[in-house]
Design a protein around this motif. Structure first.
Motif, PDB file in Angstrom:
ATOM      1  N   ALA A   1       0.829  -1.210   0.000  1.00 26.01           N
ATOM      2  CA  ALA A   1       0.000   0.000   0.000  1.00 26.01           C
ATOM      3  C   ALA A   1       0.862   1.257   0.000  1.00 26.01           C
ATOM      4  O   ALA A   1       0.603   2.192  -0.774  1.00 26.01           O
ATOM      5  N   VAL A   2       1.879   1.277   0.819  1.00 20.90           N
ATOM      6  CA  VAL A   2       2.756   2.448   0.879  1.00 20.90           C
ATOM      7  C   VAL A   2       3.493   2.629  -0.444  1.00 20.90           C
ATOM      8  O   VAL A   2       3.575   3.747  -0.978  1.00 20.90           O
ATOM      9  N   ILE A   3       4.011   1.539  -1.005  1.00 24.33           N
ATOM     10  CA  ILE A   3       4.718   1.628  -2.287  1.00 24.33           C
ATOM     11  C   ILE A   3       3.772   2.097  -3.386  1.00 24.33           C
ATOM     12  O   ILE A   3       4.122   2.944  -4.214  1.00 24.33           O
ATOM     13  N   GLY A   4       2.557   1.543  -3.414  1.00 27.68           N
ATOM     14  CA  GLY A   4       1.587   1.948  -4.424  1.00 27.68           C
ATOM     15  C   GLY A   4       1.238   3.421  -4.337  1.00 27.68           C
ATOM     16  O   GLY A   4       1.135   4.116  -5.352  1.00 27.68           O
ATOM     17  N   ILE A   5       1.054   3.907  -3.122  1.00 31.14           N
ATOM     18  CA  ILE A   5       0.739   5.327  -2.939  1.00 31.14           C
ATOM     19  C   ILE A   5       1.907   6.198  -3.381  1.00 31.14           C
ATOM     20  O   ILE A   5       1.715   7.210  -4.075  1.00 31.14           O
ATOM     21  N   LEU A   6       3.121   5.818  -3.018  1.00 31.28           N
ATOM     22  CA  LEU A   6       4.288   6.618  -3.383  1.00 31.28           C
ATOM     23  C   LEU A   6       4.527   6.634  -4.892  1.00 31.28           C
ATOM     24  O   LEU A   6       4.830   7.687  -5.465  1.00 31.28           O
ATOM     25  N   VAL A   7       4.374   5.485  -5.536  1.00 30.67           N
ATOM     26  CA  VAL A   7       4.572   5.425  -6.992  1.00 30.67           C
ATOM     27  C   VAL A   7       3.492   6.238  -7.699  1.00 30.67           C
ATOM     28  O   VAL A   7       3.777   6.989  -8.639  1.00 30.67           O
ATOM     29  N   GLY A   8       2.250   6.108  -7.261  1.00 29.34           N
ATOM     30  CA  GLY A   8       1.168   6.880  -7.866  1.00 29.34           C
ATOM     31  C   GLY A   8       1.342   8.377  -7.664  1.00 29.34           C
ATOM     32  O   GLY A   8       1.103   9.169  -8.584  1.00 29.34           O
ATOM     33  N   LEU A   9       1.755   8.758  -6.478  1.00 29.28           N
ATOM     34  CA  LEU A   9       1.990  10.168  -6.197  1.00 29.28           C
ATOM     35  C   LEU A   9       3.132  10.717  -7.048  1.00 29.28           C
ATOM     36  O   LEU A   9       3.022  11.813  -7.622  1.00 29.28           O
ATOM     37  N   ALA A  10       4.213   9.953  -7.155  1.00 29.85           N
ATOM     38  CA  ALA A  10       5.352  10.389  -7.969  1.00 29.85           C
ATOM     39  C   ALA A  10       4.952  10.514  -9.439  1.00 29.85           C
ATOM     40  O   ALA A  10       5.302  11.497 -10.100  1.00 29.85           O
ATOM     41  N   ALA A  11       4.214   9.530  -9.945  1.00 29.31           N
ATOM     42  CA  ALA A  11       3.784   9.582 -11.343  1.00 29.31           C
ATOM     43  C   ALA A  11       2.872  10.777 -11.584  1.00 29.31           C
ATOM     44  O   ALA A  11       2.984  11.468 -12.605  1.00 29.31           O
ATOM     45  N   GLY A  12       1.966  11.039 -10.664  1.00 25.01           N
ATOM     46  CA  GLY A  12       1.059  12.175 -10.811  1.00 25.01           C
ATOM     47  C   GLY A  12       1.774  13.511 -10.769  1.00 25.01           C
ATOM     48  O   GLY A  12       1.499  14.400 -11.575  1.00 25.01           O
ATOM     49  N   LEU A  13       2.700  13.650  -9.836  1.00 27.27           N
ATOM     50  CA  LEU A  13       3.422  14.921  -9.712  1.00 27.27           C
ATOM     51  C   LEU A  13       4.327  15.175 -10.908  1.00 27.27           C
ATOM     52  O   LEU A  13       4.419  16.313 -11.392  1.00 27.27           O
ATOM     53  N   VAL A  14       4.987  14.124 -11.390  1.00 25.58           N
ATOM     54  CA  VAL A  14       5.853  14.291 -12.560  1.00 25.58           C
ATOM     55  C   VAL A  14       5.013  14.639 -13.782  1.00 25.58           C
ATOM     56  O   VAL A  14       5.385  15.503 -14.584  1.00 25.58           O
ATOM     57  N   ARG A  15       3.865  14.003 -13.918  1.00 22.18           N
ATOM     58  CA  ARG A  15       2.993  14.302 -15.065  1.00 22.18           C
ATOM     59  C   ARG A  15       2.457  15.726 -14.974  1.00 22.18           C
ATOM     60  O   ARG A  15       2.355  16.421 -15.982  1.00 22.18           O
ATOM     61  N   LEU A  16       2.120  16.176 -13.778  1.00 27.74           N
ATOM     62  CA  LEU A  16       1.642  17.549 -13.624  1.00 27.74           C
ATOM     63  C   LEU A  16       2.730  18.584 -13.910  1.00 27.74           C
ATOM     64  O   LEU A  16       2.428  19.720 -14.273  1.00 27.74           O
TER      65      LEU A  16
ATOM     66  N   THR B   1       4.688   7.947 -17.506  1.00 30.08           N
ATOM     67  CA  THR B   1       4.025   8.201 -16.227  1.00 30.08           C
ATOM     68  C   THR B   1       2.685   7.473 -16.148  1.00 30.08           C
ATOM     69  O   THR B   1       2.288   7.020 -15.082  1.00 30.08           O
ATOM     70  N   GLN B   2       2.009   7.332 -17.281  1.00 32.40           N
ATOM     71  CA  GLN B   2       0.733   6.620 -17.294  1.00 32.40           C
ATOM     72  C   GLN B   2       0.937   5.147 -16.940  1.00 32.40           C
ATOM     73  O   GLN B   2       0.146   4.567 -16.197  1.00 32.40           O
ATOM     74  N   THR B   3       2.011   4.549 -17.440  1.00 35.68           N
ATOM     75  CA  THR B   3       2.317   3.158 -17.126  1.00 35.68           C
ATOM     76  C   THR B   3       2.608   2.993 -15.642  1.00 35.68           C
ATOM     77  O   THR B   3       2.141   2.035 -15.007  1.00 35.68           O
ATOM     78  N   LEU B   4       3.357   3.911 -15.074  1.00 39.94           N
ATOM     79  CA  LEU B   4       3.658   3.842 -13.647  1.00 39.94           C
ATOM     80  C   LEU B   4       2.401   4.044 -12.801  1.00 39.94           C
ATOM     81  O   LEU B   4       2.239   3.400 -11.767  1.00 39.94           O
TER      82      LEU B   4
ATOM     83  N   GLY C   1       4.683  18.384 -16.348  1.00 41.77           N
ATOM     84  CA  GLY C   1       4.850  18.487 -17.791  1.00 41.77           C
ATOM     85  C   GLY C   1       5.717  17.403 -18.400  1.00 41.77           C
ATOM     86  O   GLY C   1       5.892  17.374 -19.609  1.00 41.77           O
ATOM     87  N   GLN C   2       6.268  16.553 -17.586  1.00 40.93           N
ATOM     88  CA  GLN C   2       7.104  15.462 -18.096  1.00 40.93           C
ATOM     89  C   GLN C   2       6.233  14.267 -18.449  1.00 40.93           C
ATOM     90  O   GLN C   2       5.157  14.091 -17.885  1.00 40.93           O
ATOM     91  N   PHE C   3       6.717  13.445 -19.349  1.00 41.11           N
ATOM     92  CA  PHE C   3       5.966  12.255 -19.740  1.00 41.11           C
ATOM     93  C   PHE C   3       6.653  10.968 -19.311  1.00 41.11           C
ATOM     94  O   PHE C   3       6.043   9.906 -19.352  1.00 41.11           O
ATOM     95  N   PHE C   4       7.925  11.035 -18.925  1.00 38.85           N
ATOM     96  CA  PHE C   4       8.693   9.835 -18.611  1.00 38.85           C
ATOM     97  C   PHE C   4       9.416   9.978 -17.282  1.00 38.85           C
ATOM     98  O   PHE C   4       9.877  11.056 -16.924  1.00 38.85           O
ATOM     99  N   ILE C   5       9.505   8.852 -16.556  1.00 38.51           N
ATOM    100  CA  ILE C   5      10.322   8.746 -15.344  1.00 38.51           C
ATOM    101  C   ILE C   5      11.215   7.534 -15.533  1.00 38.51           C
ATOM    102  O   ILE C   5      10.718   6.412 -15.661  1.00 38.51           O
ATOM    103  N   PHE C   6      12.514   7.741 -15.564  1.00 32.03           N
ATOM    104  CA  PHE C   6      13.480   6.654 -15.716  1.00 32.03           C
ATOM    105  C   PHE C   6      13.146   5.756 -16.906  1.00 32.03           C
ATOM    106  O   PHE C   6      13.275   4.543 -16.853  1.00 32.03           O
ATOM    107  N   GLY C   7      12.688   6.337 -17.992  1.00 26.15           N
ATOM    108  CA  GLY C   7      12.385   5.588 -19.197  1.00 26.15           C
ATOM    109  C   GLY C   7      10.997   4.973 -19.249  1.00 26.15           C
ATOM    110  O   GLY C   7      10.642   4.339 -20.233  1.00 26.15           O
TER     111      GLY C   7
END
Length: 66
Positions: A13-28, A39-42, A30-36
């Motif tokens: 649960a903690v990992i899922g929340i952190l990954v989702g939060l990171a993907a959302g913040l990076v997408r907001l 963000t939608q996939t993550l 303006g970036q589309f990729f995190i470490f290749g």
């Protein structure tokens, strides 16, 4: 055994929340990729991790009732 499943559910649960939060913040930002990875996939992966966490918690709750 239920303690291990409950711990795995909490960690997932903690990992899922952190990954989702990171993907959302990076997408907001303006970036589309995190470490290749897109963000939608993550974000979809974080949903899958949180579903696993919910199923683990549900298993523990069901085992406690019987």
């Amino acid at each position: 055994m239920n303690n291990y499943i409950e711990l795995a559910g909490n960690i997932a649960a903690v990992i899922g929340i952190l990954v989702g939060l990171a993907a959302g913040l990076v997408r907001l930002s303006g970036q589309f990729f995190i470490f290749g990875f897109e963000t939608q996939t993550l974000f979809i992966g974080s949903i899958a991790i949180m579903v696993f966490a919910c199923l683990a918690k549900l298993h523990v709750l069901g085992a406690k009732q019987s």
